[in-house]
Scaffold this motif. Structure first.
Motif, PDB file in Angstrom:
ATOM      1  N   ARG A 216       0.750  -1.169  -0.013  1.00 31.06           N
ATOM      2  CA  ARG A 216      -0.019  -0.025  -0.087  1.00 31.06           C
ATOM      3  C   ARG A 216       0.855   1.362   0.010  1.00 31.06           C
ATOM      4  O   ARG A 216       1.962   1.228   0.537  1.00 31.06           O
ATOM      5  N   ALA A 217       0.550   2.300  -0.550  1.00 29.03           N
ATOM      6  CA  ALA A 217       0.925   3.608  -0.729  1.00 29.03           C
ATOM      7  C   ALA A 217       0.094   4.552  -0.245  1.00 29.03           C
ATOM      8  O   ALA A 217      -0.831   4.789  -0.900  1.00 29.03           O
ATOM      9  N   ARG A 218       0.257   5.066   1.061  1.00 25.53           N
ATOM     10  CA  ARG A 218      -0.939   5.782   1.801  1.00 25.53           C
ATOM     11  C   ARG A 218      -0.135   7.175   1.744  1.00 25.53           C
ATOM     12  O   ARG A 218       1.136   7.452   2.417  1.00 25.53           O
ATOM     13  N   LEU A 219      -0.988   8.092   1.600  1.00 29.25           N
ATOM     14  CA  LEU A 219      -0.458   9.705   1.433  1.00 29.25           C
ATOM     15  C   LEU A 219      -0.956  10.528   2.629  1.00 29.25           C
ATOM     16  O   LEU A 219      -2.228  10.521   2.864  1.00 29.25           O
ATOM     17  N   HIS A 220      -0.211  10.935   3.264  1.00 29.24           N
ATOM     18  CA  HIS A 220      -0.537  12.030   4.647  1.00 29.24           C
ATOM     19  C   HIS A 220      -0.032  13.305   4.303  1.00 29.24           C
ATOM     20  O   HIS A 220       1.464  13.458   4.704  1.00 29.24           O
ATOM     21  N   GLY A 221      -0.670  14.050   3.633  1.00 28.33           N
ATOM     22  CA  GLY A 221      -0.021  15.618   3.309  1.00 28.33           C
ATOM     23  C   GLY A 221       1.104  15.139   2.272  1.00 28.33           C
ATOM     24  O   GLY A 221       0.840  14.678   0.927  1.00 28.33           O
ATOM     25  N   GLU A 222       2.145  15.762   2.842  1.00 25.55           N
ATOM     26  CA  GLU A 222       3.369  15.667   1.953  1.00 25.55           C
ATOM     27  C   GLU A 222       4.196  14.263   2.286  1.00 25.55           C
ATOM     28  O   GLU A 222       5.152  14.112   1.496  1.00 25.55           O
ATOM     29  N   ILE A 223       3.657  13.490   3.030  1.00 24.84           N
ATOM     30  CA  ILE A 223       4.422  12.124   3.468  1.00 24.84           C
ATOM     31  C   ILE A 223       3.717  10.912   2.719  1.00 24.84           C
ATOM     32  O   ILE A 223       2.616  10.744   2.917  1.00 24.84           O
ATOM     33  N   LEU A 224       4.518  10.169   1.899  1.00 24.02           N
ATOM     34  CA  LEU A 224       3.778   8.988   1.563  1.00 24.02           C
ATOM     35  C   LEU A 224       4.490   7.908   2.366  1.00 24.02           C
ATOM     36  O   LEU A 224       5.711   7.678   2.635  1.00 24.02           O
ATOM     37  N   ARG A 225       3.584   7.045   2.827  1.00 21.80           N
ATOM     38  CA  ARG A 225       3.930   5.860   3.820  1.00 21.80           C
ATOM     39  C   ARG A 225       3.561   4.613   3.235  1.00 21.80           C
ATOM     40  O   ARG A 225       2.765   4.255   2.678  1.00 21.80           O
ATOM     41  N   LEU A 250       7.363  10.818  -9.144  1.00 24.21           N
ATOM     42  CA  LEU A 250       5.994  10.765  -8.881  1.00 24.21           C
ATOM     43  C   LEU A 250       5.799  12.035  -7.850  1.00 24.21           C
ATOM     44  O   LEU A 250       4.622  12.303  -7.368  1.00 24.21           O
ATOM     45  N   LYS A 251       6.577  12.693  -7.701  1.00 20.59           N
ATOM     46  CA  LYS A 251       6.457  14.066  -6.820  1.00 20.59           C
ATOM     47  C   LYS A 251       6.020  14.102  -5.350  1.00 20.59           C
ATOM     48  O   LYS A 251       5.093  14.880  -4.952  1.00 20.59           O
ATOM     49  N   PHE A 252       6.434  13.149  -4.731  1.00 19.75           N
ATOM     50  CA  PHE A 252       6.195  12.781  -3.236  1.00 19.75           C
ATOM     51  C   PHE A 252       7.440  13.544  -2.392  1.00 19.75           C
ATOM     52  O   PHE A 252       8.388  13.043  -2.393  1.00 19.75           O
ATOM     53  N   PRO A 253       7.191  14.543  -1.829  1.00 28.03           N
ATOM     54  CA  PRO A 253       8.457  15.353  -1.101  1.00 28.03           C
ATOM     55  C   PRO A 253       8.940  14.293  -0.058  1.00 28.03           C
ATOM     56  O   PRO A 253      10.369  14.334   0.064  1.00 28.03           O
ATOM     57  N   TYR A 254       8.344  13.423   0.578  1.00 29.55           N
ATOM     58  CA  TYR A 254       8.805  12.610   1.609  1.00 29.55           C
ATOM     59  C   TYR A 254       8.379  11.231   1.615  1.00 29.55           C
ATOM     60  O   TYR A 254       7.013  11.018   1.325  1.00 29.55           O
ATOM     61  N   ILE A 255       9.287  10.133   1.535  1.00 22.49           N
ATOM     62  CA  ILE A 255       8.733   9.008   1.571  1.00 22.49           C
ATOM     63  C   ILE A 255       9.167   8.141   2.661  1.00 22.49           C
ATOM     64  O   ILE A 255      10.501   8.228   3.267  1.00 22.49           O
ATOM     65  N   THR A 256       8.250   7.366   3.440  1.00 21.55           N
ATOM     66  CA  THR A 256       8.622   6.575   4.722  1.00 21.55           C
ATOM     67  C   THR A 256       8.246   5.025   4.379  1.00 21.55           C
ATOM     68  O   THR A 256       7.378   4.602   3.784  1.00 21.55           O
ATOM     69  N   LEU A 257       8.877   4.119   5.118  1.00 25.58           N
ATOM     70  CA  LEU A 257       8.694   2.712   5.410  1.00 25.58           C
ATOM     71  C   LEU A 257       7.709   2.650   6.527  1.00 25.58           C
ATOM     72  O   LEU A 257       8.396   2.911   7.784  1.00 25.58           O
ATOM     73  N   ASP A 258       6.554   2.212   6.593  1.00 29.66           N
ATOM     74  CA  ASP A 258       5.821   1.986   7.905  1.00 29.66           C
ATOM     75  C   ASP A 258       6.589   0.573   8.302  1.00 29.66           C
ATOM     76  O   ASP A 258       6.488  -0.593   7.864  1.00 29.66           O
TER      77      ASP A 258
END
Length: 276
Positions: A216-225, A250-258
């Motif tokens: 899953r790629a879930r978006l919280h504002g500027e953070i892609l989780r 894909l222009k996501f400012p921040y990318i994180t791994l849950d």
């Protein structure tokens, strides 16, 4: 209940439902694919007709349509595509309210009933399974209100049992990852934007191309989780550079791994209780 008895219960239930012509709301996922094959067999035995109805919407991954067409063709069941633009017809869901799924299902299954009426089908089926009953699934309320039948849930089939039975029957989608509405990638209250949903779908496709299955790629504002299966987290960390490279356009400012890993319905954690 023994496994063979449980399967027999589901098969017998579908035989009863196939006394007249039947429509199946068909997504191409494993739940509806199992119903497709079993209902097709039941309809053939009863001399009735089965129609697969697939919704072409802006809120579902495009791979769903491809899977639906392929599986229906393999099963030899006519596929009827019903175009629906939820965001145009239900402008109130643009802000992704907690009852979004209820509103959408009410619209979609209303269309399914209309199509069933045109076809002369007496019954409409859908693929809710027993596990869904224990989670936040507002759409189930719409299904019940409209009188849509849910044979898997009625027979007590869990997701694992659906996959097991589909595997025994040699159904190609037996291990296909679940693929819910793309709006589930956004928090409730976040604006649903078609362009954002397409980017999220591209992000998930990129992860699958790197060898990750259930994602899953879930978006919280500027953070892609990013969510991958818990056992895949170490490998995802090792591939951080490749993931970043795959998603850079894909222009996501921040990318994180849950670090908790994939969790179906993770956006629903603050919502209780489950729909009864």
């Amino acid at each position: 209940m023994l496994w063979e008895q449980k399967k027999e219960k589901l098969v017998n239930h579908l035989e009863e439902l196939a006394a007249g012509d039947v429509c199946l709301a068909f997504s191409g996922g494993v739940d509806s694919s199992l119903l497709l094959y079993l209902a097709a067999r039941a309809a053939a035995d009863r001399g009735s007709k089965l129609y697969a109805l697939t919704f072409d919407t802006n809120l579902h991954p495009r791979t769903d349509m491809e899977a639906a067409r392929r599986t229906a063709a393999e099963a030899g069941v006519p596929l009827r595509v019903i175009p629906v633009d939820e965001l145009a017809e239900l402008p109130q869901i643009r802000r992704n309210p907690p009852d979004r799924c209820y509103l959408c299902k009410k619209l979609l299954f209303g269309r399914a009933l209309e199509e069933a009426g045109r076809l002369g089908a007496e019954t409409v089926l859908e693929g809710t399974n027993a596990d869904d009953l224990d989670q936040y699934r507002p759409g189930i309320r719409a299904v019940r209100e409209l009188g849509i039948r849910s044979p898997l849930a009625d027979a007590g089939f869990t997701k694992a049992e659906v996959r097991r039975f589909a595997g025994e029957l040699g159904i190609g989608t037996a291990e296909r990852p679940s693929s819910p509405c793309m709006a589930t990638r956004l928090p409730y209250g976040a604006r649903i934007d078609e362009e954002v949903l397409k980017r999220l779908e591209q992000a998930e496709n990129a992860l699958r191309e790197l060898g990750f299955g259930q994602v899953r790629a879930r978006l919280h504002g500027e953070i892609l989780r990013l969510e991958v299966e818990p056992e895949e987290i170490p490998r995802a960390a090792e591939k951080a550079g490749k993931i970043r490279q795959a998603l850079k356009n894909l222009k996501f400012p921040y990318i994180t791994l849950d670090l908790e890993g994939f969790c179906s319905g993770s956006m629903d954690r603050k919502i209780t209780p489950p729909i009864p």
